[in-house]
Motif scaffolding. Sequence first.
Motif, PDB file in Angstrom:
ATOM      1  N   LYS A  54       5.061  -8.984  -5.458  1.00  0.00           N
ATOM      2  CA  LYS A  54       4.096  -9.337  -4.413  1.00  0.00           C
ATOM      3  C   LYS A  54       3.579  -8.100  -3.690  1.00  0.00           C
ATOM      4  O   LYS A  54       2.518  -8.146  -3.063  1.00  0.00           O
ATOM      5  N   ASN A  55       4.321  -7.024  -3.761  1.00  0.00           N
ATOM      6  CA  ASN A  55       3.919  -5.777  -3.103  1.00  0.00           C
ATOM      7  C   ASN A  55       3.795  -4.647  -4.121  1.00  0.00           C
ATOM      8  O   ASN A  55       4.076  -3.496  -3.805  1.00  0.00           O
ATOM      9  N   ARG A  56       3.375  -4.959  -5.331  1.00  0.00           N
ATOM     10  CA  ARG A  56       3.302  -3.948  -6.384  1.00  0.00           C
ATOM     11  C   ARG A  56       2.100  -3.027  -6.163  1.00  0.00           C
ATOM     12  O   ARG A  56       1.092  -3.425  -5.571  1.00  0.00           O
ATOM     13  N   PRO A  57       2.195  -1.764  -6.649  1.00  0.00           N
ATOM     14  CA  PRO A  57       1.115  -0.790  -6.478  1.00  0.00           C
ATOM     15  C   PRO A  57      -0.164  -1.177  -7.218  1.00  0.00           C
ATOM     16  O   PRO A  57      -0.169  -2.050  -8.094  1.00  0.00           O
ATOM     17  N   LEU A  58      -1.235  -0.482  -6.862  1.00  0.00           N
ATOM     18  CA  LEU A  58      -2.562  -0.767  -7.402  1.00  0.00           C
ATOM     19  C   LEU A  58      -2.592  -0.732  -8.926  1.00  0.00           C
ATOM     20  O   LEU A  58      -3.190  -1.611  -9.567  1.00  0.00           O
ATOM     21  N   GLU A  59      -1.974   0.295  -9.534  1.00  0.00           N
ATOM     22  CA  GLU A  59      -2.024   0.400 -10.997  1.00  0.00           C
ATOM     23  C   GLU A  59      -1.379  -0.811 -11.655  1.00  0.00           C
ATOM     24  O   GLU A  59      -1.844  -1.272 -12.701  1.00  0.00           O
ATOM     25  N   CYS A  60      -0.323  -1.335 -11.047  1.00  0.00           N
ATOM     26  CA  CYS A  60       0.348  -2.505 -11.608  1.00  0.00           C
ATOM     27  C   CYS A  60      -0.519  -3.750 -11.456  1.00  0.00           C
ATOM     28  O   CYS A  60      -0.516  -4.636 -12.318  1.00  0.00           O
ATOM     29  N   GLN A  61      -1.265  -3.810 -10.371  1.00  0.00           N
ATOM     30  CA  GLN A  61      -2.164  -4.937 -10.166  1.00  0.00           C
ATOM     31  C   GLN A  61      -3.325  -4.895 -11.152  1.00  0.00           C
ATOM     32  O   GLN A  61      -3.826  -5.931 -11.591  1.00  0.00           O
ATOM     33  N   THR A  62      -3.740  -3.675 -11.501  1.00  0.00           N
ATOM     34  CA  THR A  62      -4.935  -3.498 -12.334  1.00  0.00           C
ATOM     35  C   THR A  62      -4.621  -3.565 -13.826  1.00  0.00           C
ATOM     36  O   THR A  62      -5.446  -4.031 -14.623  1.00  0.00           O
ATOM     37  N   LEU A  63      -3.427  -3.112 -14.199  1.00  0.00           N
ATOM     38  CA  LEU A  63      -3.089  -2.989 -15.616  1.00  0.00           C
ATOM     39  C   LEU A  63      -2.954  -4.344 -16.304  1.00  0.00           C
ATOM     40  O   LEU A  63      -2.293  -5.252 -15.811  1.00  0.00           O
ATOM     41  N   PHE A  64      -3.604  -4.452 -17.461  1.00  0.00           N
ATOM     42  CA  PHE A  64      -3.386  -5.563 -18.382  1.00  0.00           C
ATOM     43  C   PHE A  64      -3.375  -4.959 -19.781  1.00  0.00           C
ATOM     44  O   PHE A  64      -4.352  -4.346 -20.197  1.00  0.00           O
TER      45      PHE A  64
END
Length: 219
Positions: free
Chosen positions: A87-97
């Motif tokens: 729930k509080n993961r960094p931007l790169e983790c939110q963006t990466l697929f």
Amino acid sequence: MNECKQCGTCCRKGGPALHTQDLGLLRESEGLDLTDIVTLRKGELVFDQPENAVAPLKEEILKVKGAGGSWTCKFLAVSSQVCRIYKNRPLECQTLFCGDPDPLLKIYDKDRLTRRDILPEGHPVLELIEEHDRRCSPKKLASLATEVVADWNGKEDLRADLREMMIYDKSVRDLVVEKAGLPEEAMDFFFGRPLGIILKGYGIISTPNGNSFSLRKAS
């Protein structure tokens, strides 16, 4: 729809680099702490995933640490493949697929955080960081290590220089822990990876204080 399958593959390739959008995570009670971060300094040899190559860093970056001496992100719960700070993961983790890397590539080298973005002006460790970067420059370390490996049975003067750098690197970390009362686990943030770890990238194995060196045997 791009939906994470939570296979853990991306997390095993290394923790994310941090960007300005991640500053708020350092203020979250369930976010990141300085003990979770490692500084990779300008000039260090690192593996660039998009380029699929090892190259010196052009600029300093901050990354989430790996677990147990590996590259696997420390927040991956290996048994369940679940991110413990999802729930509080960094931007790169939110963006990466993993099925579509383009969105990550667009932000990969943009607005990256450095130590100065996190430490306030006048922080007592900033002067020590500057002196450490000067005396333990990754560029100078790379030059020394390359020359020593090229002439392993000679270059005793350069070995002495390496030894002096390692002694200083260890002493400044010990000093900050002892005098400032900061946690030892945060030294990777303040001063980057210990020089002994960086030297392994050049094939040199050393004792923690640099008293002796040996060539890493090819596997």
